[in-house]
Each structure stands twice: as C-alpha cells, then as structure tokens.
Design an enzyme around this catalytic site. Structure first.
Site, mmCIF file in Angstrom:
data_model
loop_
_atom_site.group_PDB
_atom_site.id
_atom_site.type_symbol
_atom_site.label_atom_id
_atom_site.label_comp_id
_atom_site.label_asym_id
_atom_site.label_seq_id
_atom_site.Cartn_x
_atom_site.Cartn_y
_atom_site.Cartn_z
ATOM 1 N N GLY A 242 98.230 57.973 34.575
ATOM 2 C CA GLY A 242 99.209 58.580 33.678
ATOM 3 C C GLY A 242 98.792 58.489 32.228
ATOM 4 O O GLY A 242 97.625 58.277 31.907
ATOM 5 N N TYR B 147 91.100 67.001 33.666
ATOM 6 C CA TYR B 147 91.532 66.974 35.065
ATOM 7 C C TYR B 147 92.747 67.885 35.271
ATOM 8 O O TYR B 147 92.850 68.564 36.294
ATOM 9 C CB TYR B 147 91.861 65.541 35.500
ATOM 10 N N GLY C 1 93.650 54.843 32.598
ATOM 11 C CA GLY C 1 94.363 54.359 33.766
ATOM 12 C C GLY C 1 95.260 55.477 34.271
ATOM 13 O O GLY C 1 95.096 56.633 33.900
ATOM 14 N N TYR D 107 96.209 55.993 27.606
ATOM 15 C CA TYR D 107 95.720 57.009 28.539
ATOM 16 C C TYR D 107 94.677 56.546 29.540
ATOM 17 O O TYR D 107 94.412 57.256 30.512
ATOM 18 C CB TYR D 107 95.174 58.216 27.763
ATOM 19 N N ASP E 7 83.779 64.603 34.014
ATOM 20 C CA ASP E 7 83.433 63.193 34.188
ATOM 21 C C ASP E 7 82.232 62.780 33.339
ATOM 22 O O ASP E 7 82.240 61.711 32.721
ATOM 23 C CB ASP E 7 83.172 62.892 35.663
ATOM 24 N N TYR F 280 80.745 65.492 44.054
ATOM 25 C CA TYR F 280 79.714 66.367 43.498
ATOM 26 C C TYR F 280 78.390 65.611 43.447
ATOM 27 O O TYR F 280 78.335 64.405 43.644
ATOM 28 C CB TYR F 280 80.122 66.841 42.100
ATOM 29 N N HIS G 141 89.877 63.336 28.959
ATOM 30 C CA HIS G 141 89.524 63.358 30.383
ATOM 31 C C HIS G 141 90.743 63.713 31.230
ATOM 32 O O HIS G 141 90.646 64.531 32.156
ATOM 33 C CB HIS G 141 88.939 62.007 30.800
ATOM 34 N N ASP G 142 91.893 63.129 30.917
ATOM 35 C CA ASP G 142 93.129 63.474 31.636
ATOM 36 C C ASP G 142 93.424 64.966 31.505
ATOM 37 O O ASP G 142 93.787 65.632 32.481
ATOM 38 C CB ASP G 142 94.319 62.678 31.095
#
Length: 119
Positions: free
Chosen positions: A32, A52, A30, A28, A93, A67, A48-49
C-alpha cells in the site's frame, strides 16, 4: 514479480542492503501507500507503486509476472522480453531497483508510524 524484484534490488545495490530493509520504509515501501513520500527512497517506492498500477490498467499482473532478466556488473537489465506486459513490469522493476540503489537510506524512516506521518 515480487521475488524477482527483490533479486533486482540486490543486483542494483550490489548486496549492500538487504531487501527486507525496503519492505517497511516510509509511506510507500511495502504494501500500500498514502500521503507524501518522506524522502527520495520513498519517492522511488511511490513511482514503483504507480508503475505497477499502470501495468494493472493495461491488464498485466505485475506482482505475479515472471520475466527474464540478467544481473550484470552494472546492475540488472531485462533480457529479450517480447510480451508487452512482461516487458512493462520488468522495466518498472529495473528502474525502481536502480532508483533504490541511488537513493540515500535514512534509518529514521524505517518502520515509521504511517498513521501519523503519511496523511
């Protein structure tokens, strides 16, 4: 955004590991991702993916949203962000940056064959 995220990672790990080491790690970290995360660090990337993806469902553009953040002694934090999308993305993040900093890094999981290991 992704550039700021790289700075947050460096802030959270106090410069101990270059950001590029996270760009091709596990299933995960990187672009995709698929399959089962290979370890704790890879789970951080999946979370994190997913964060998002949640941001995109809310109409935000997480990879492009700029931000305001601060890098302090104890790591990064979001500063005075009033817009909901920007706050959401910054929180994604910052949480991921701290997760990366806490997780062990296993060199054997860098640049793996994702076709074989990420089913």
């Amino acid at each position: 955004n992704l550039v700021q995220f790289s700075y947050l990672i460096q802030c959270a790990n106090h410069g101990r590991r270059p950001t590029r080491h996270y760009m091709d790690y596990g299933c995960y970290c990187g672009w995709g991702g698929s399959g089962t995360p290979v370890d704790e660090l890879d789970r951080c990337c999946k979370i994190h993916d997913d964060c998002y993806s949640d941001a995109e469902k809310k109409g935000c553009s997480p990879k492009m949203s700029a931000y305001d953040y601060y890098c302090g002694e104890n790591g990064p934090y979001c500063r005075n962000i009033k817009k909901k999308c920007l706050r959401f993305v910054c929180d994604c993040d910052v949480e991921a940056a701290f997760c990366f900093a806490k997780a062990p890094y296993n060199n054997a999981n860098w640049n793996i064959d994702t076709k074989k290991r990420c089913q």
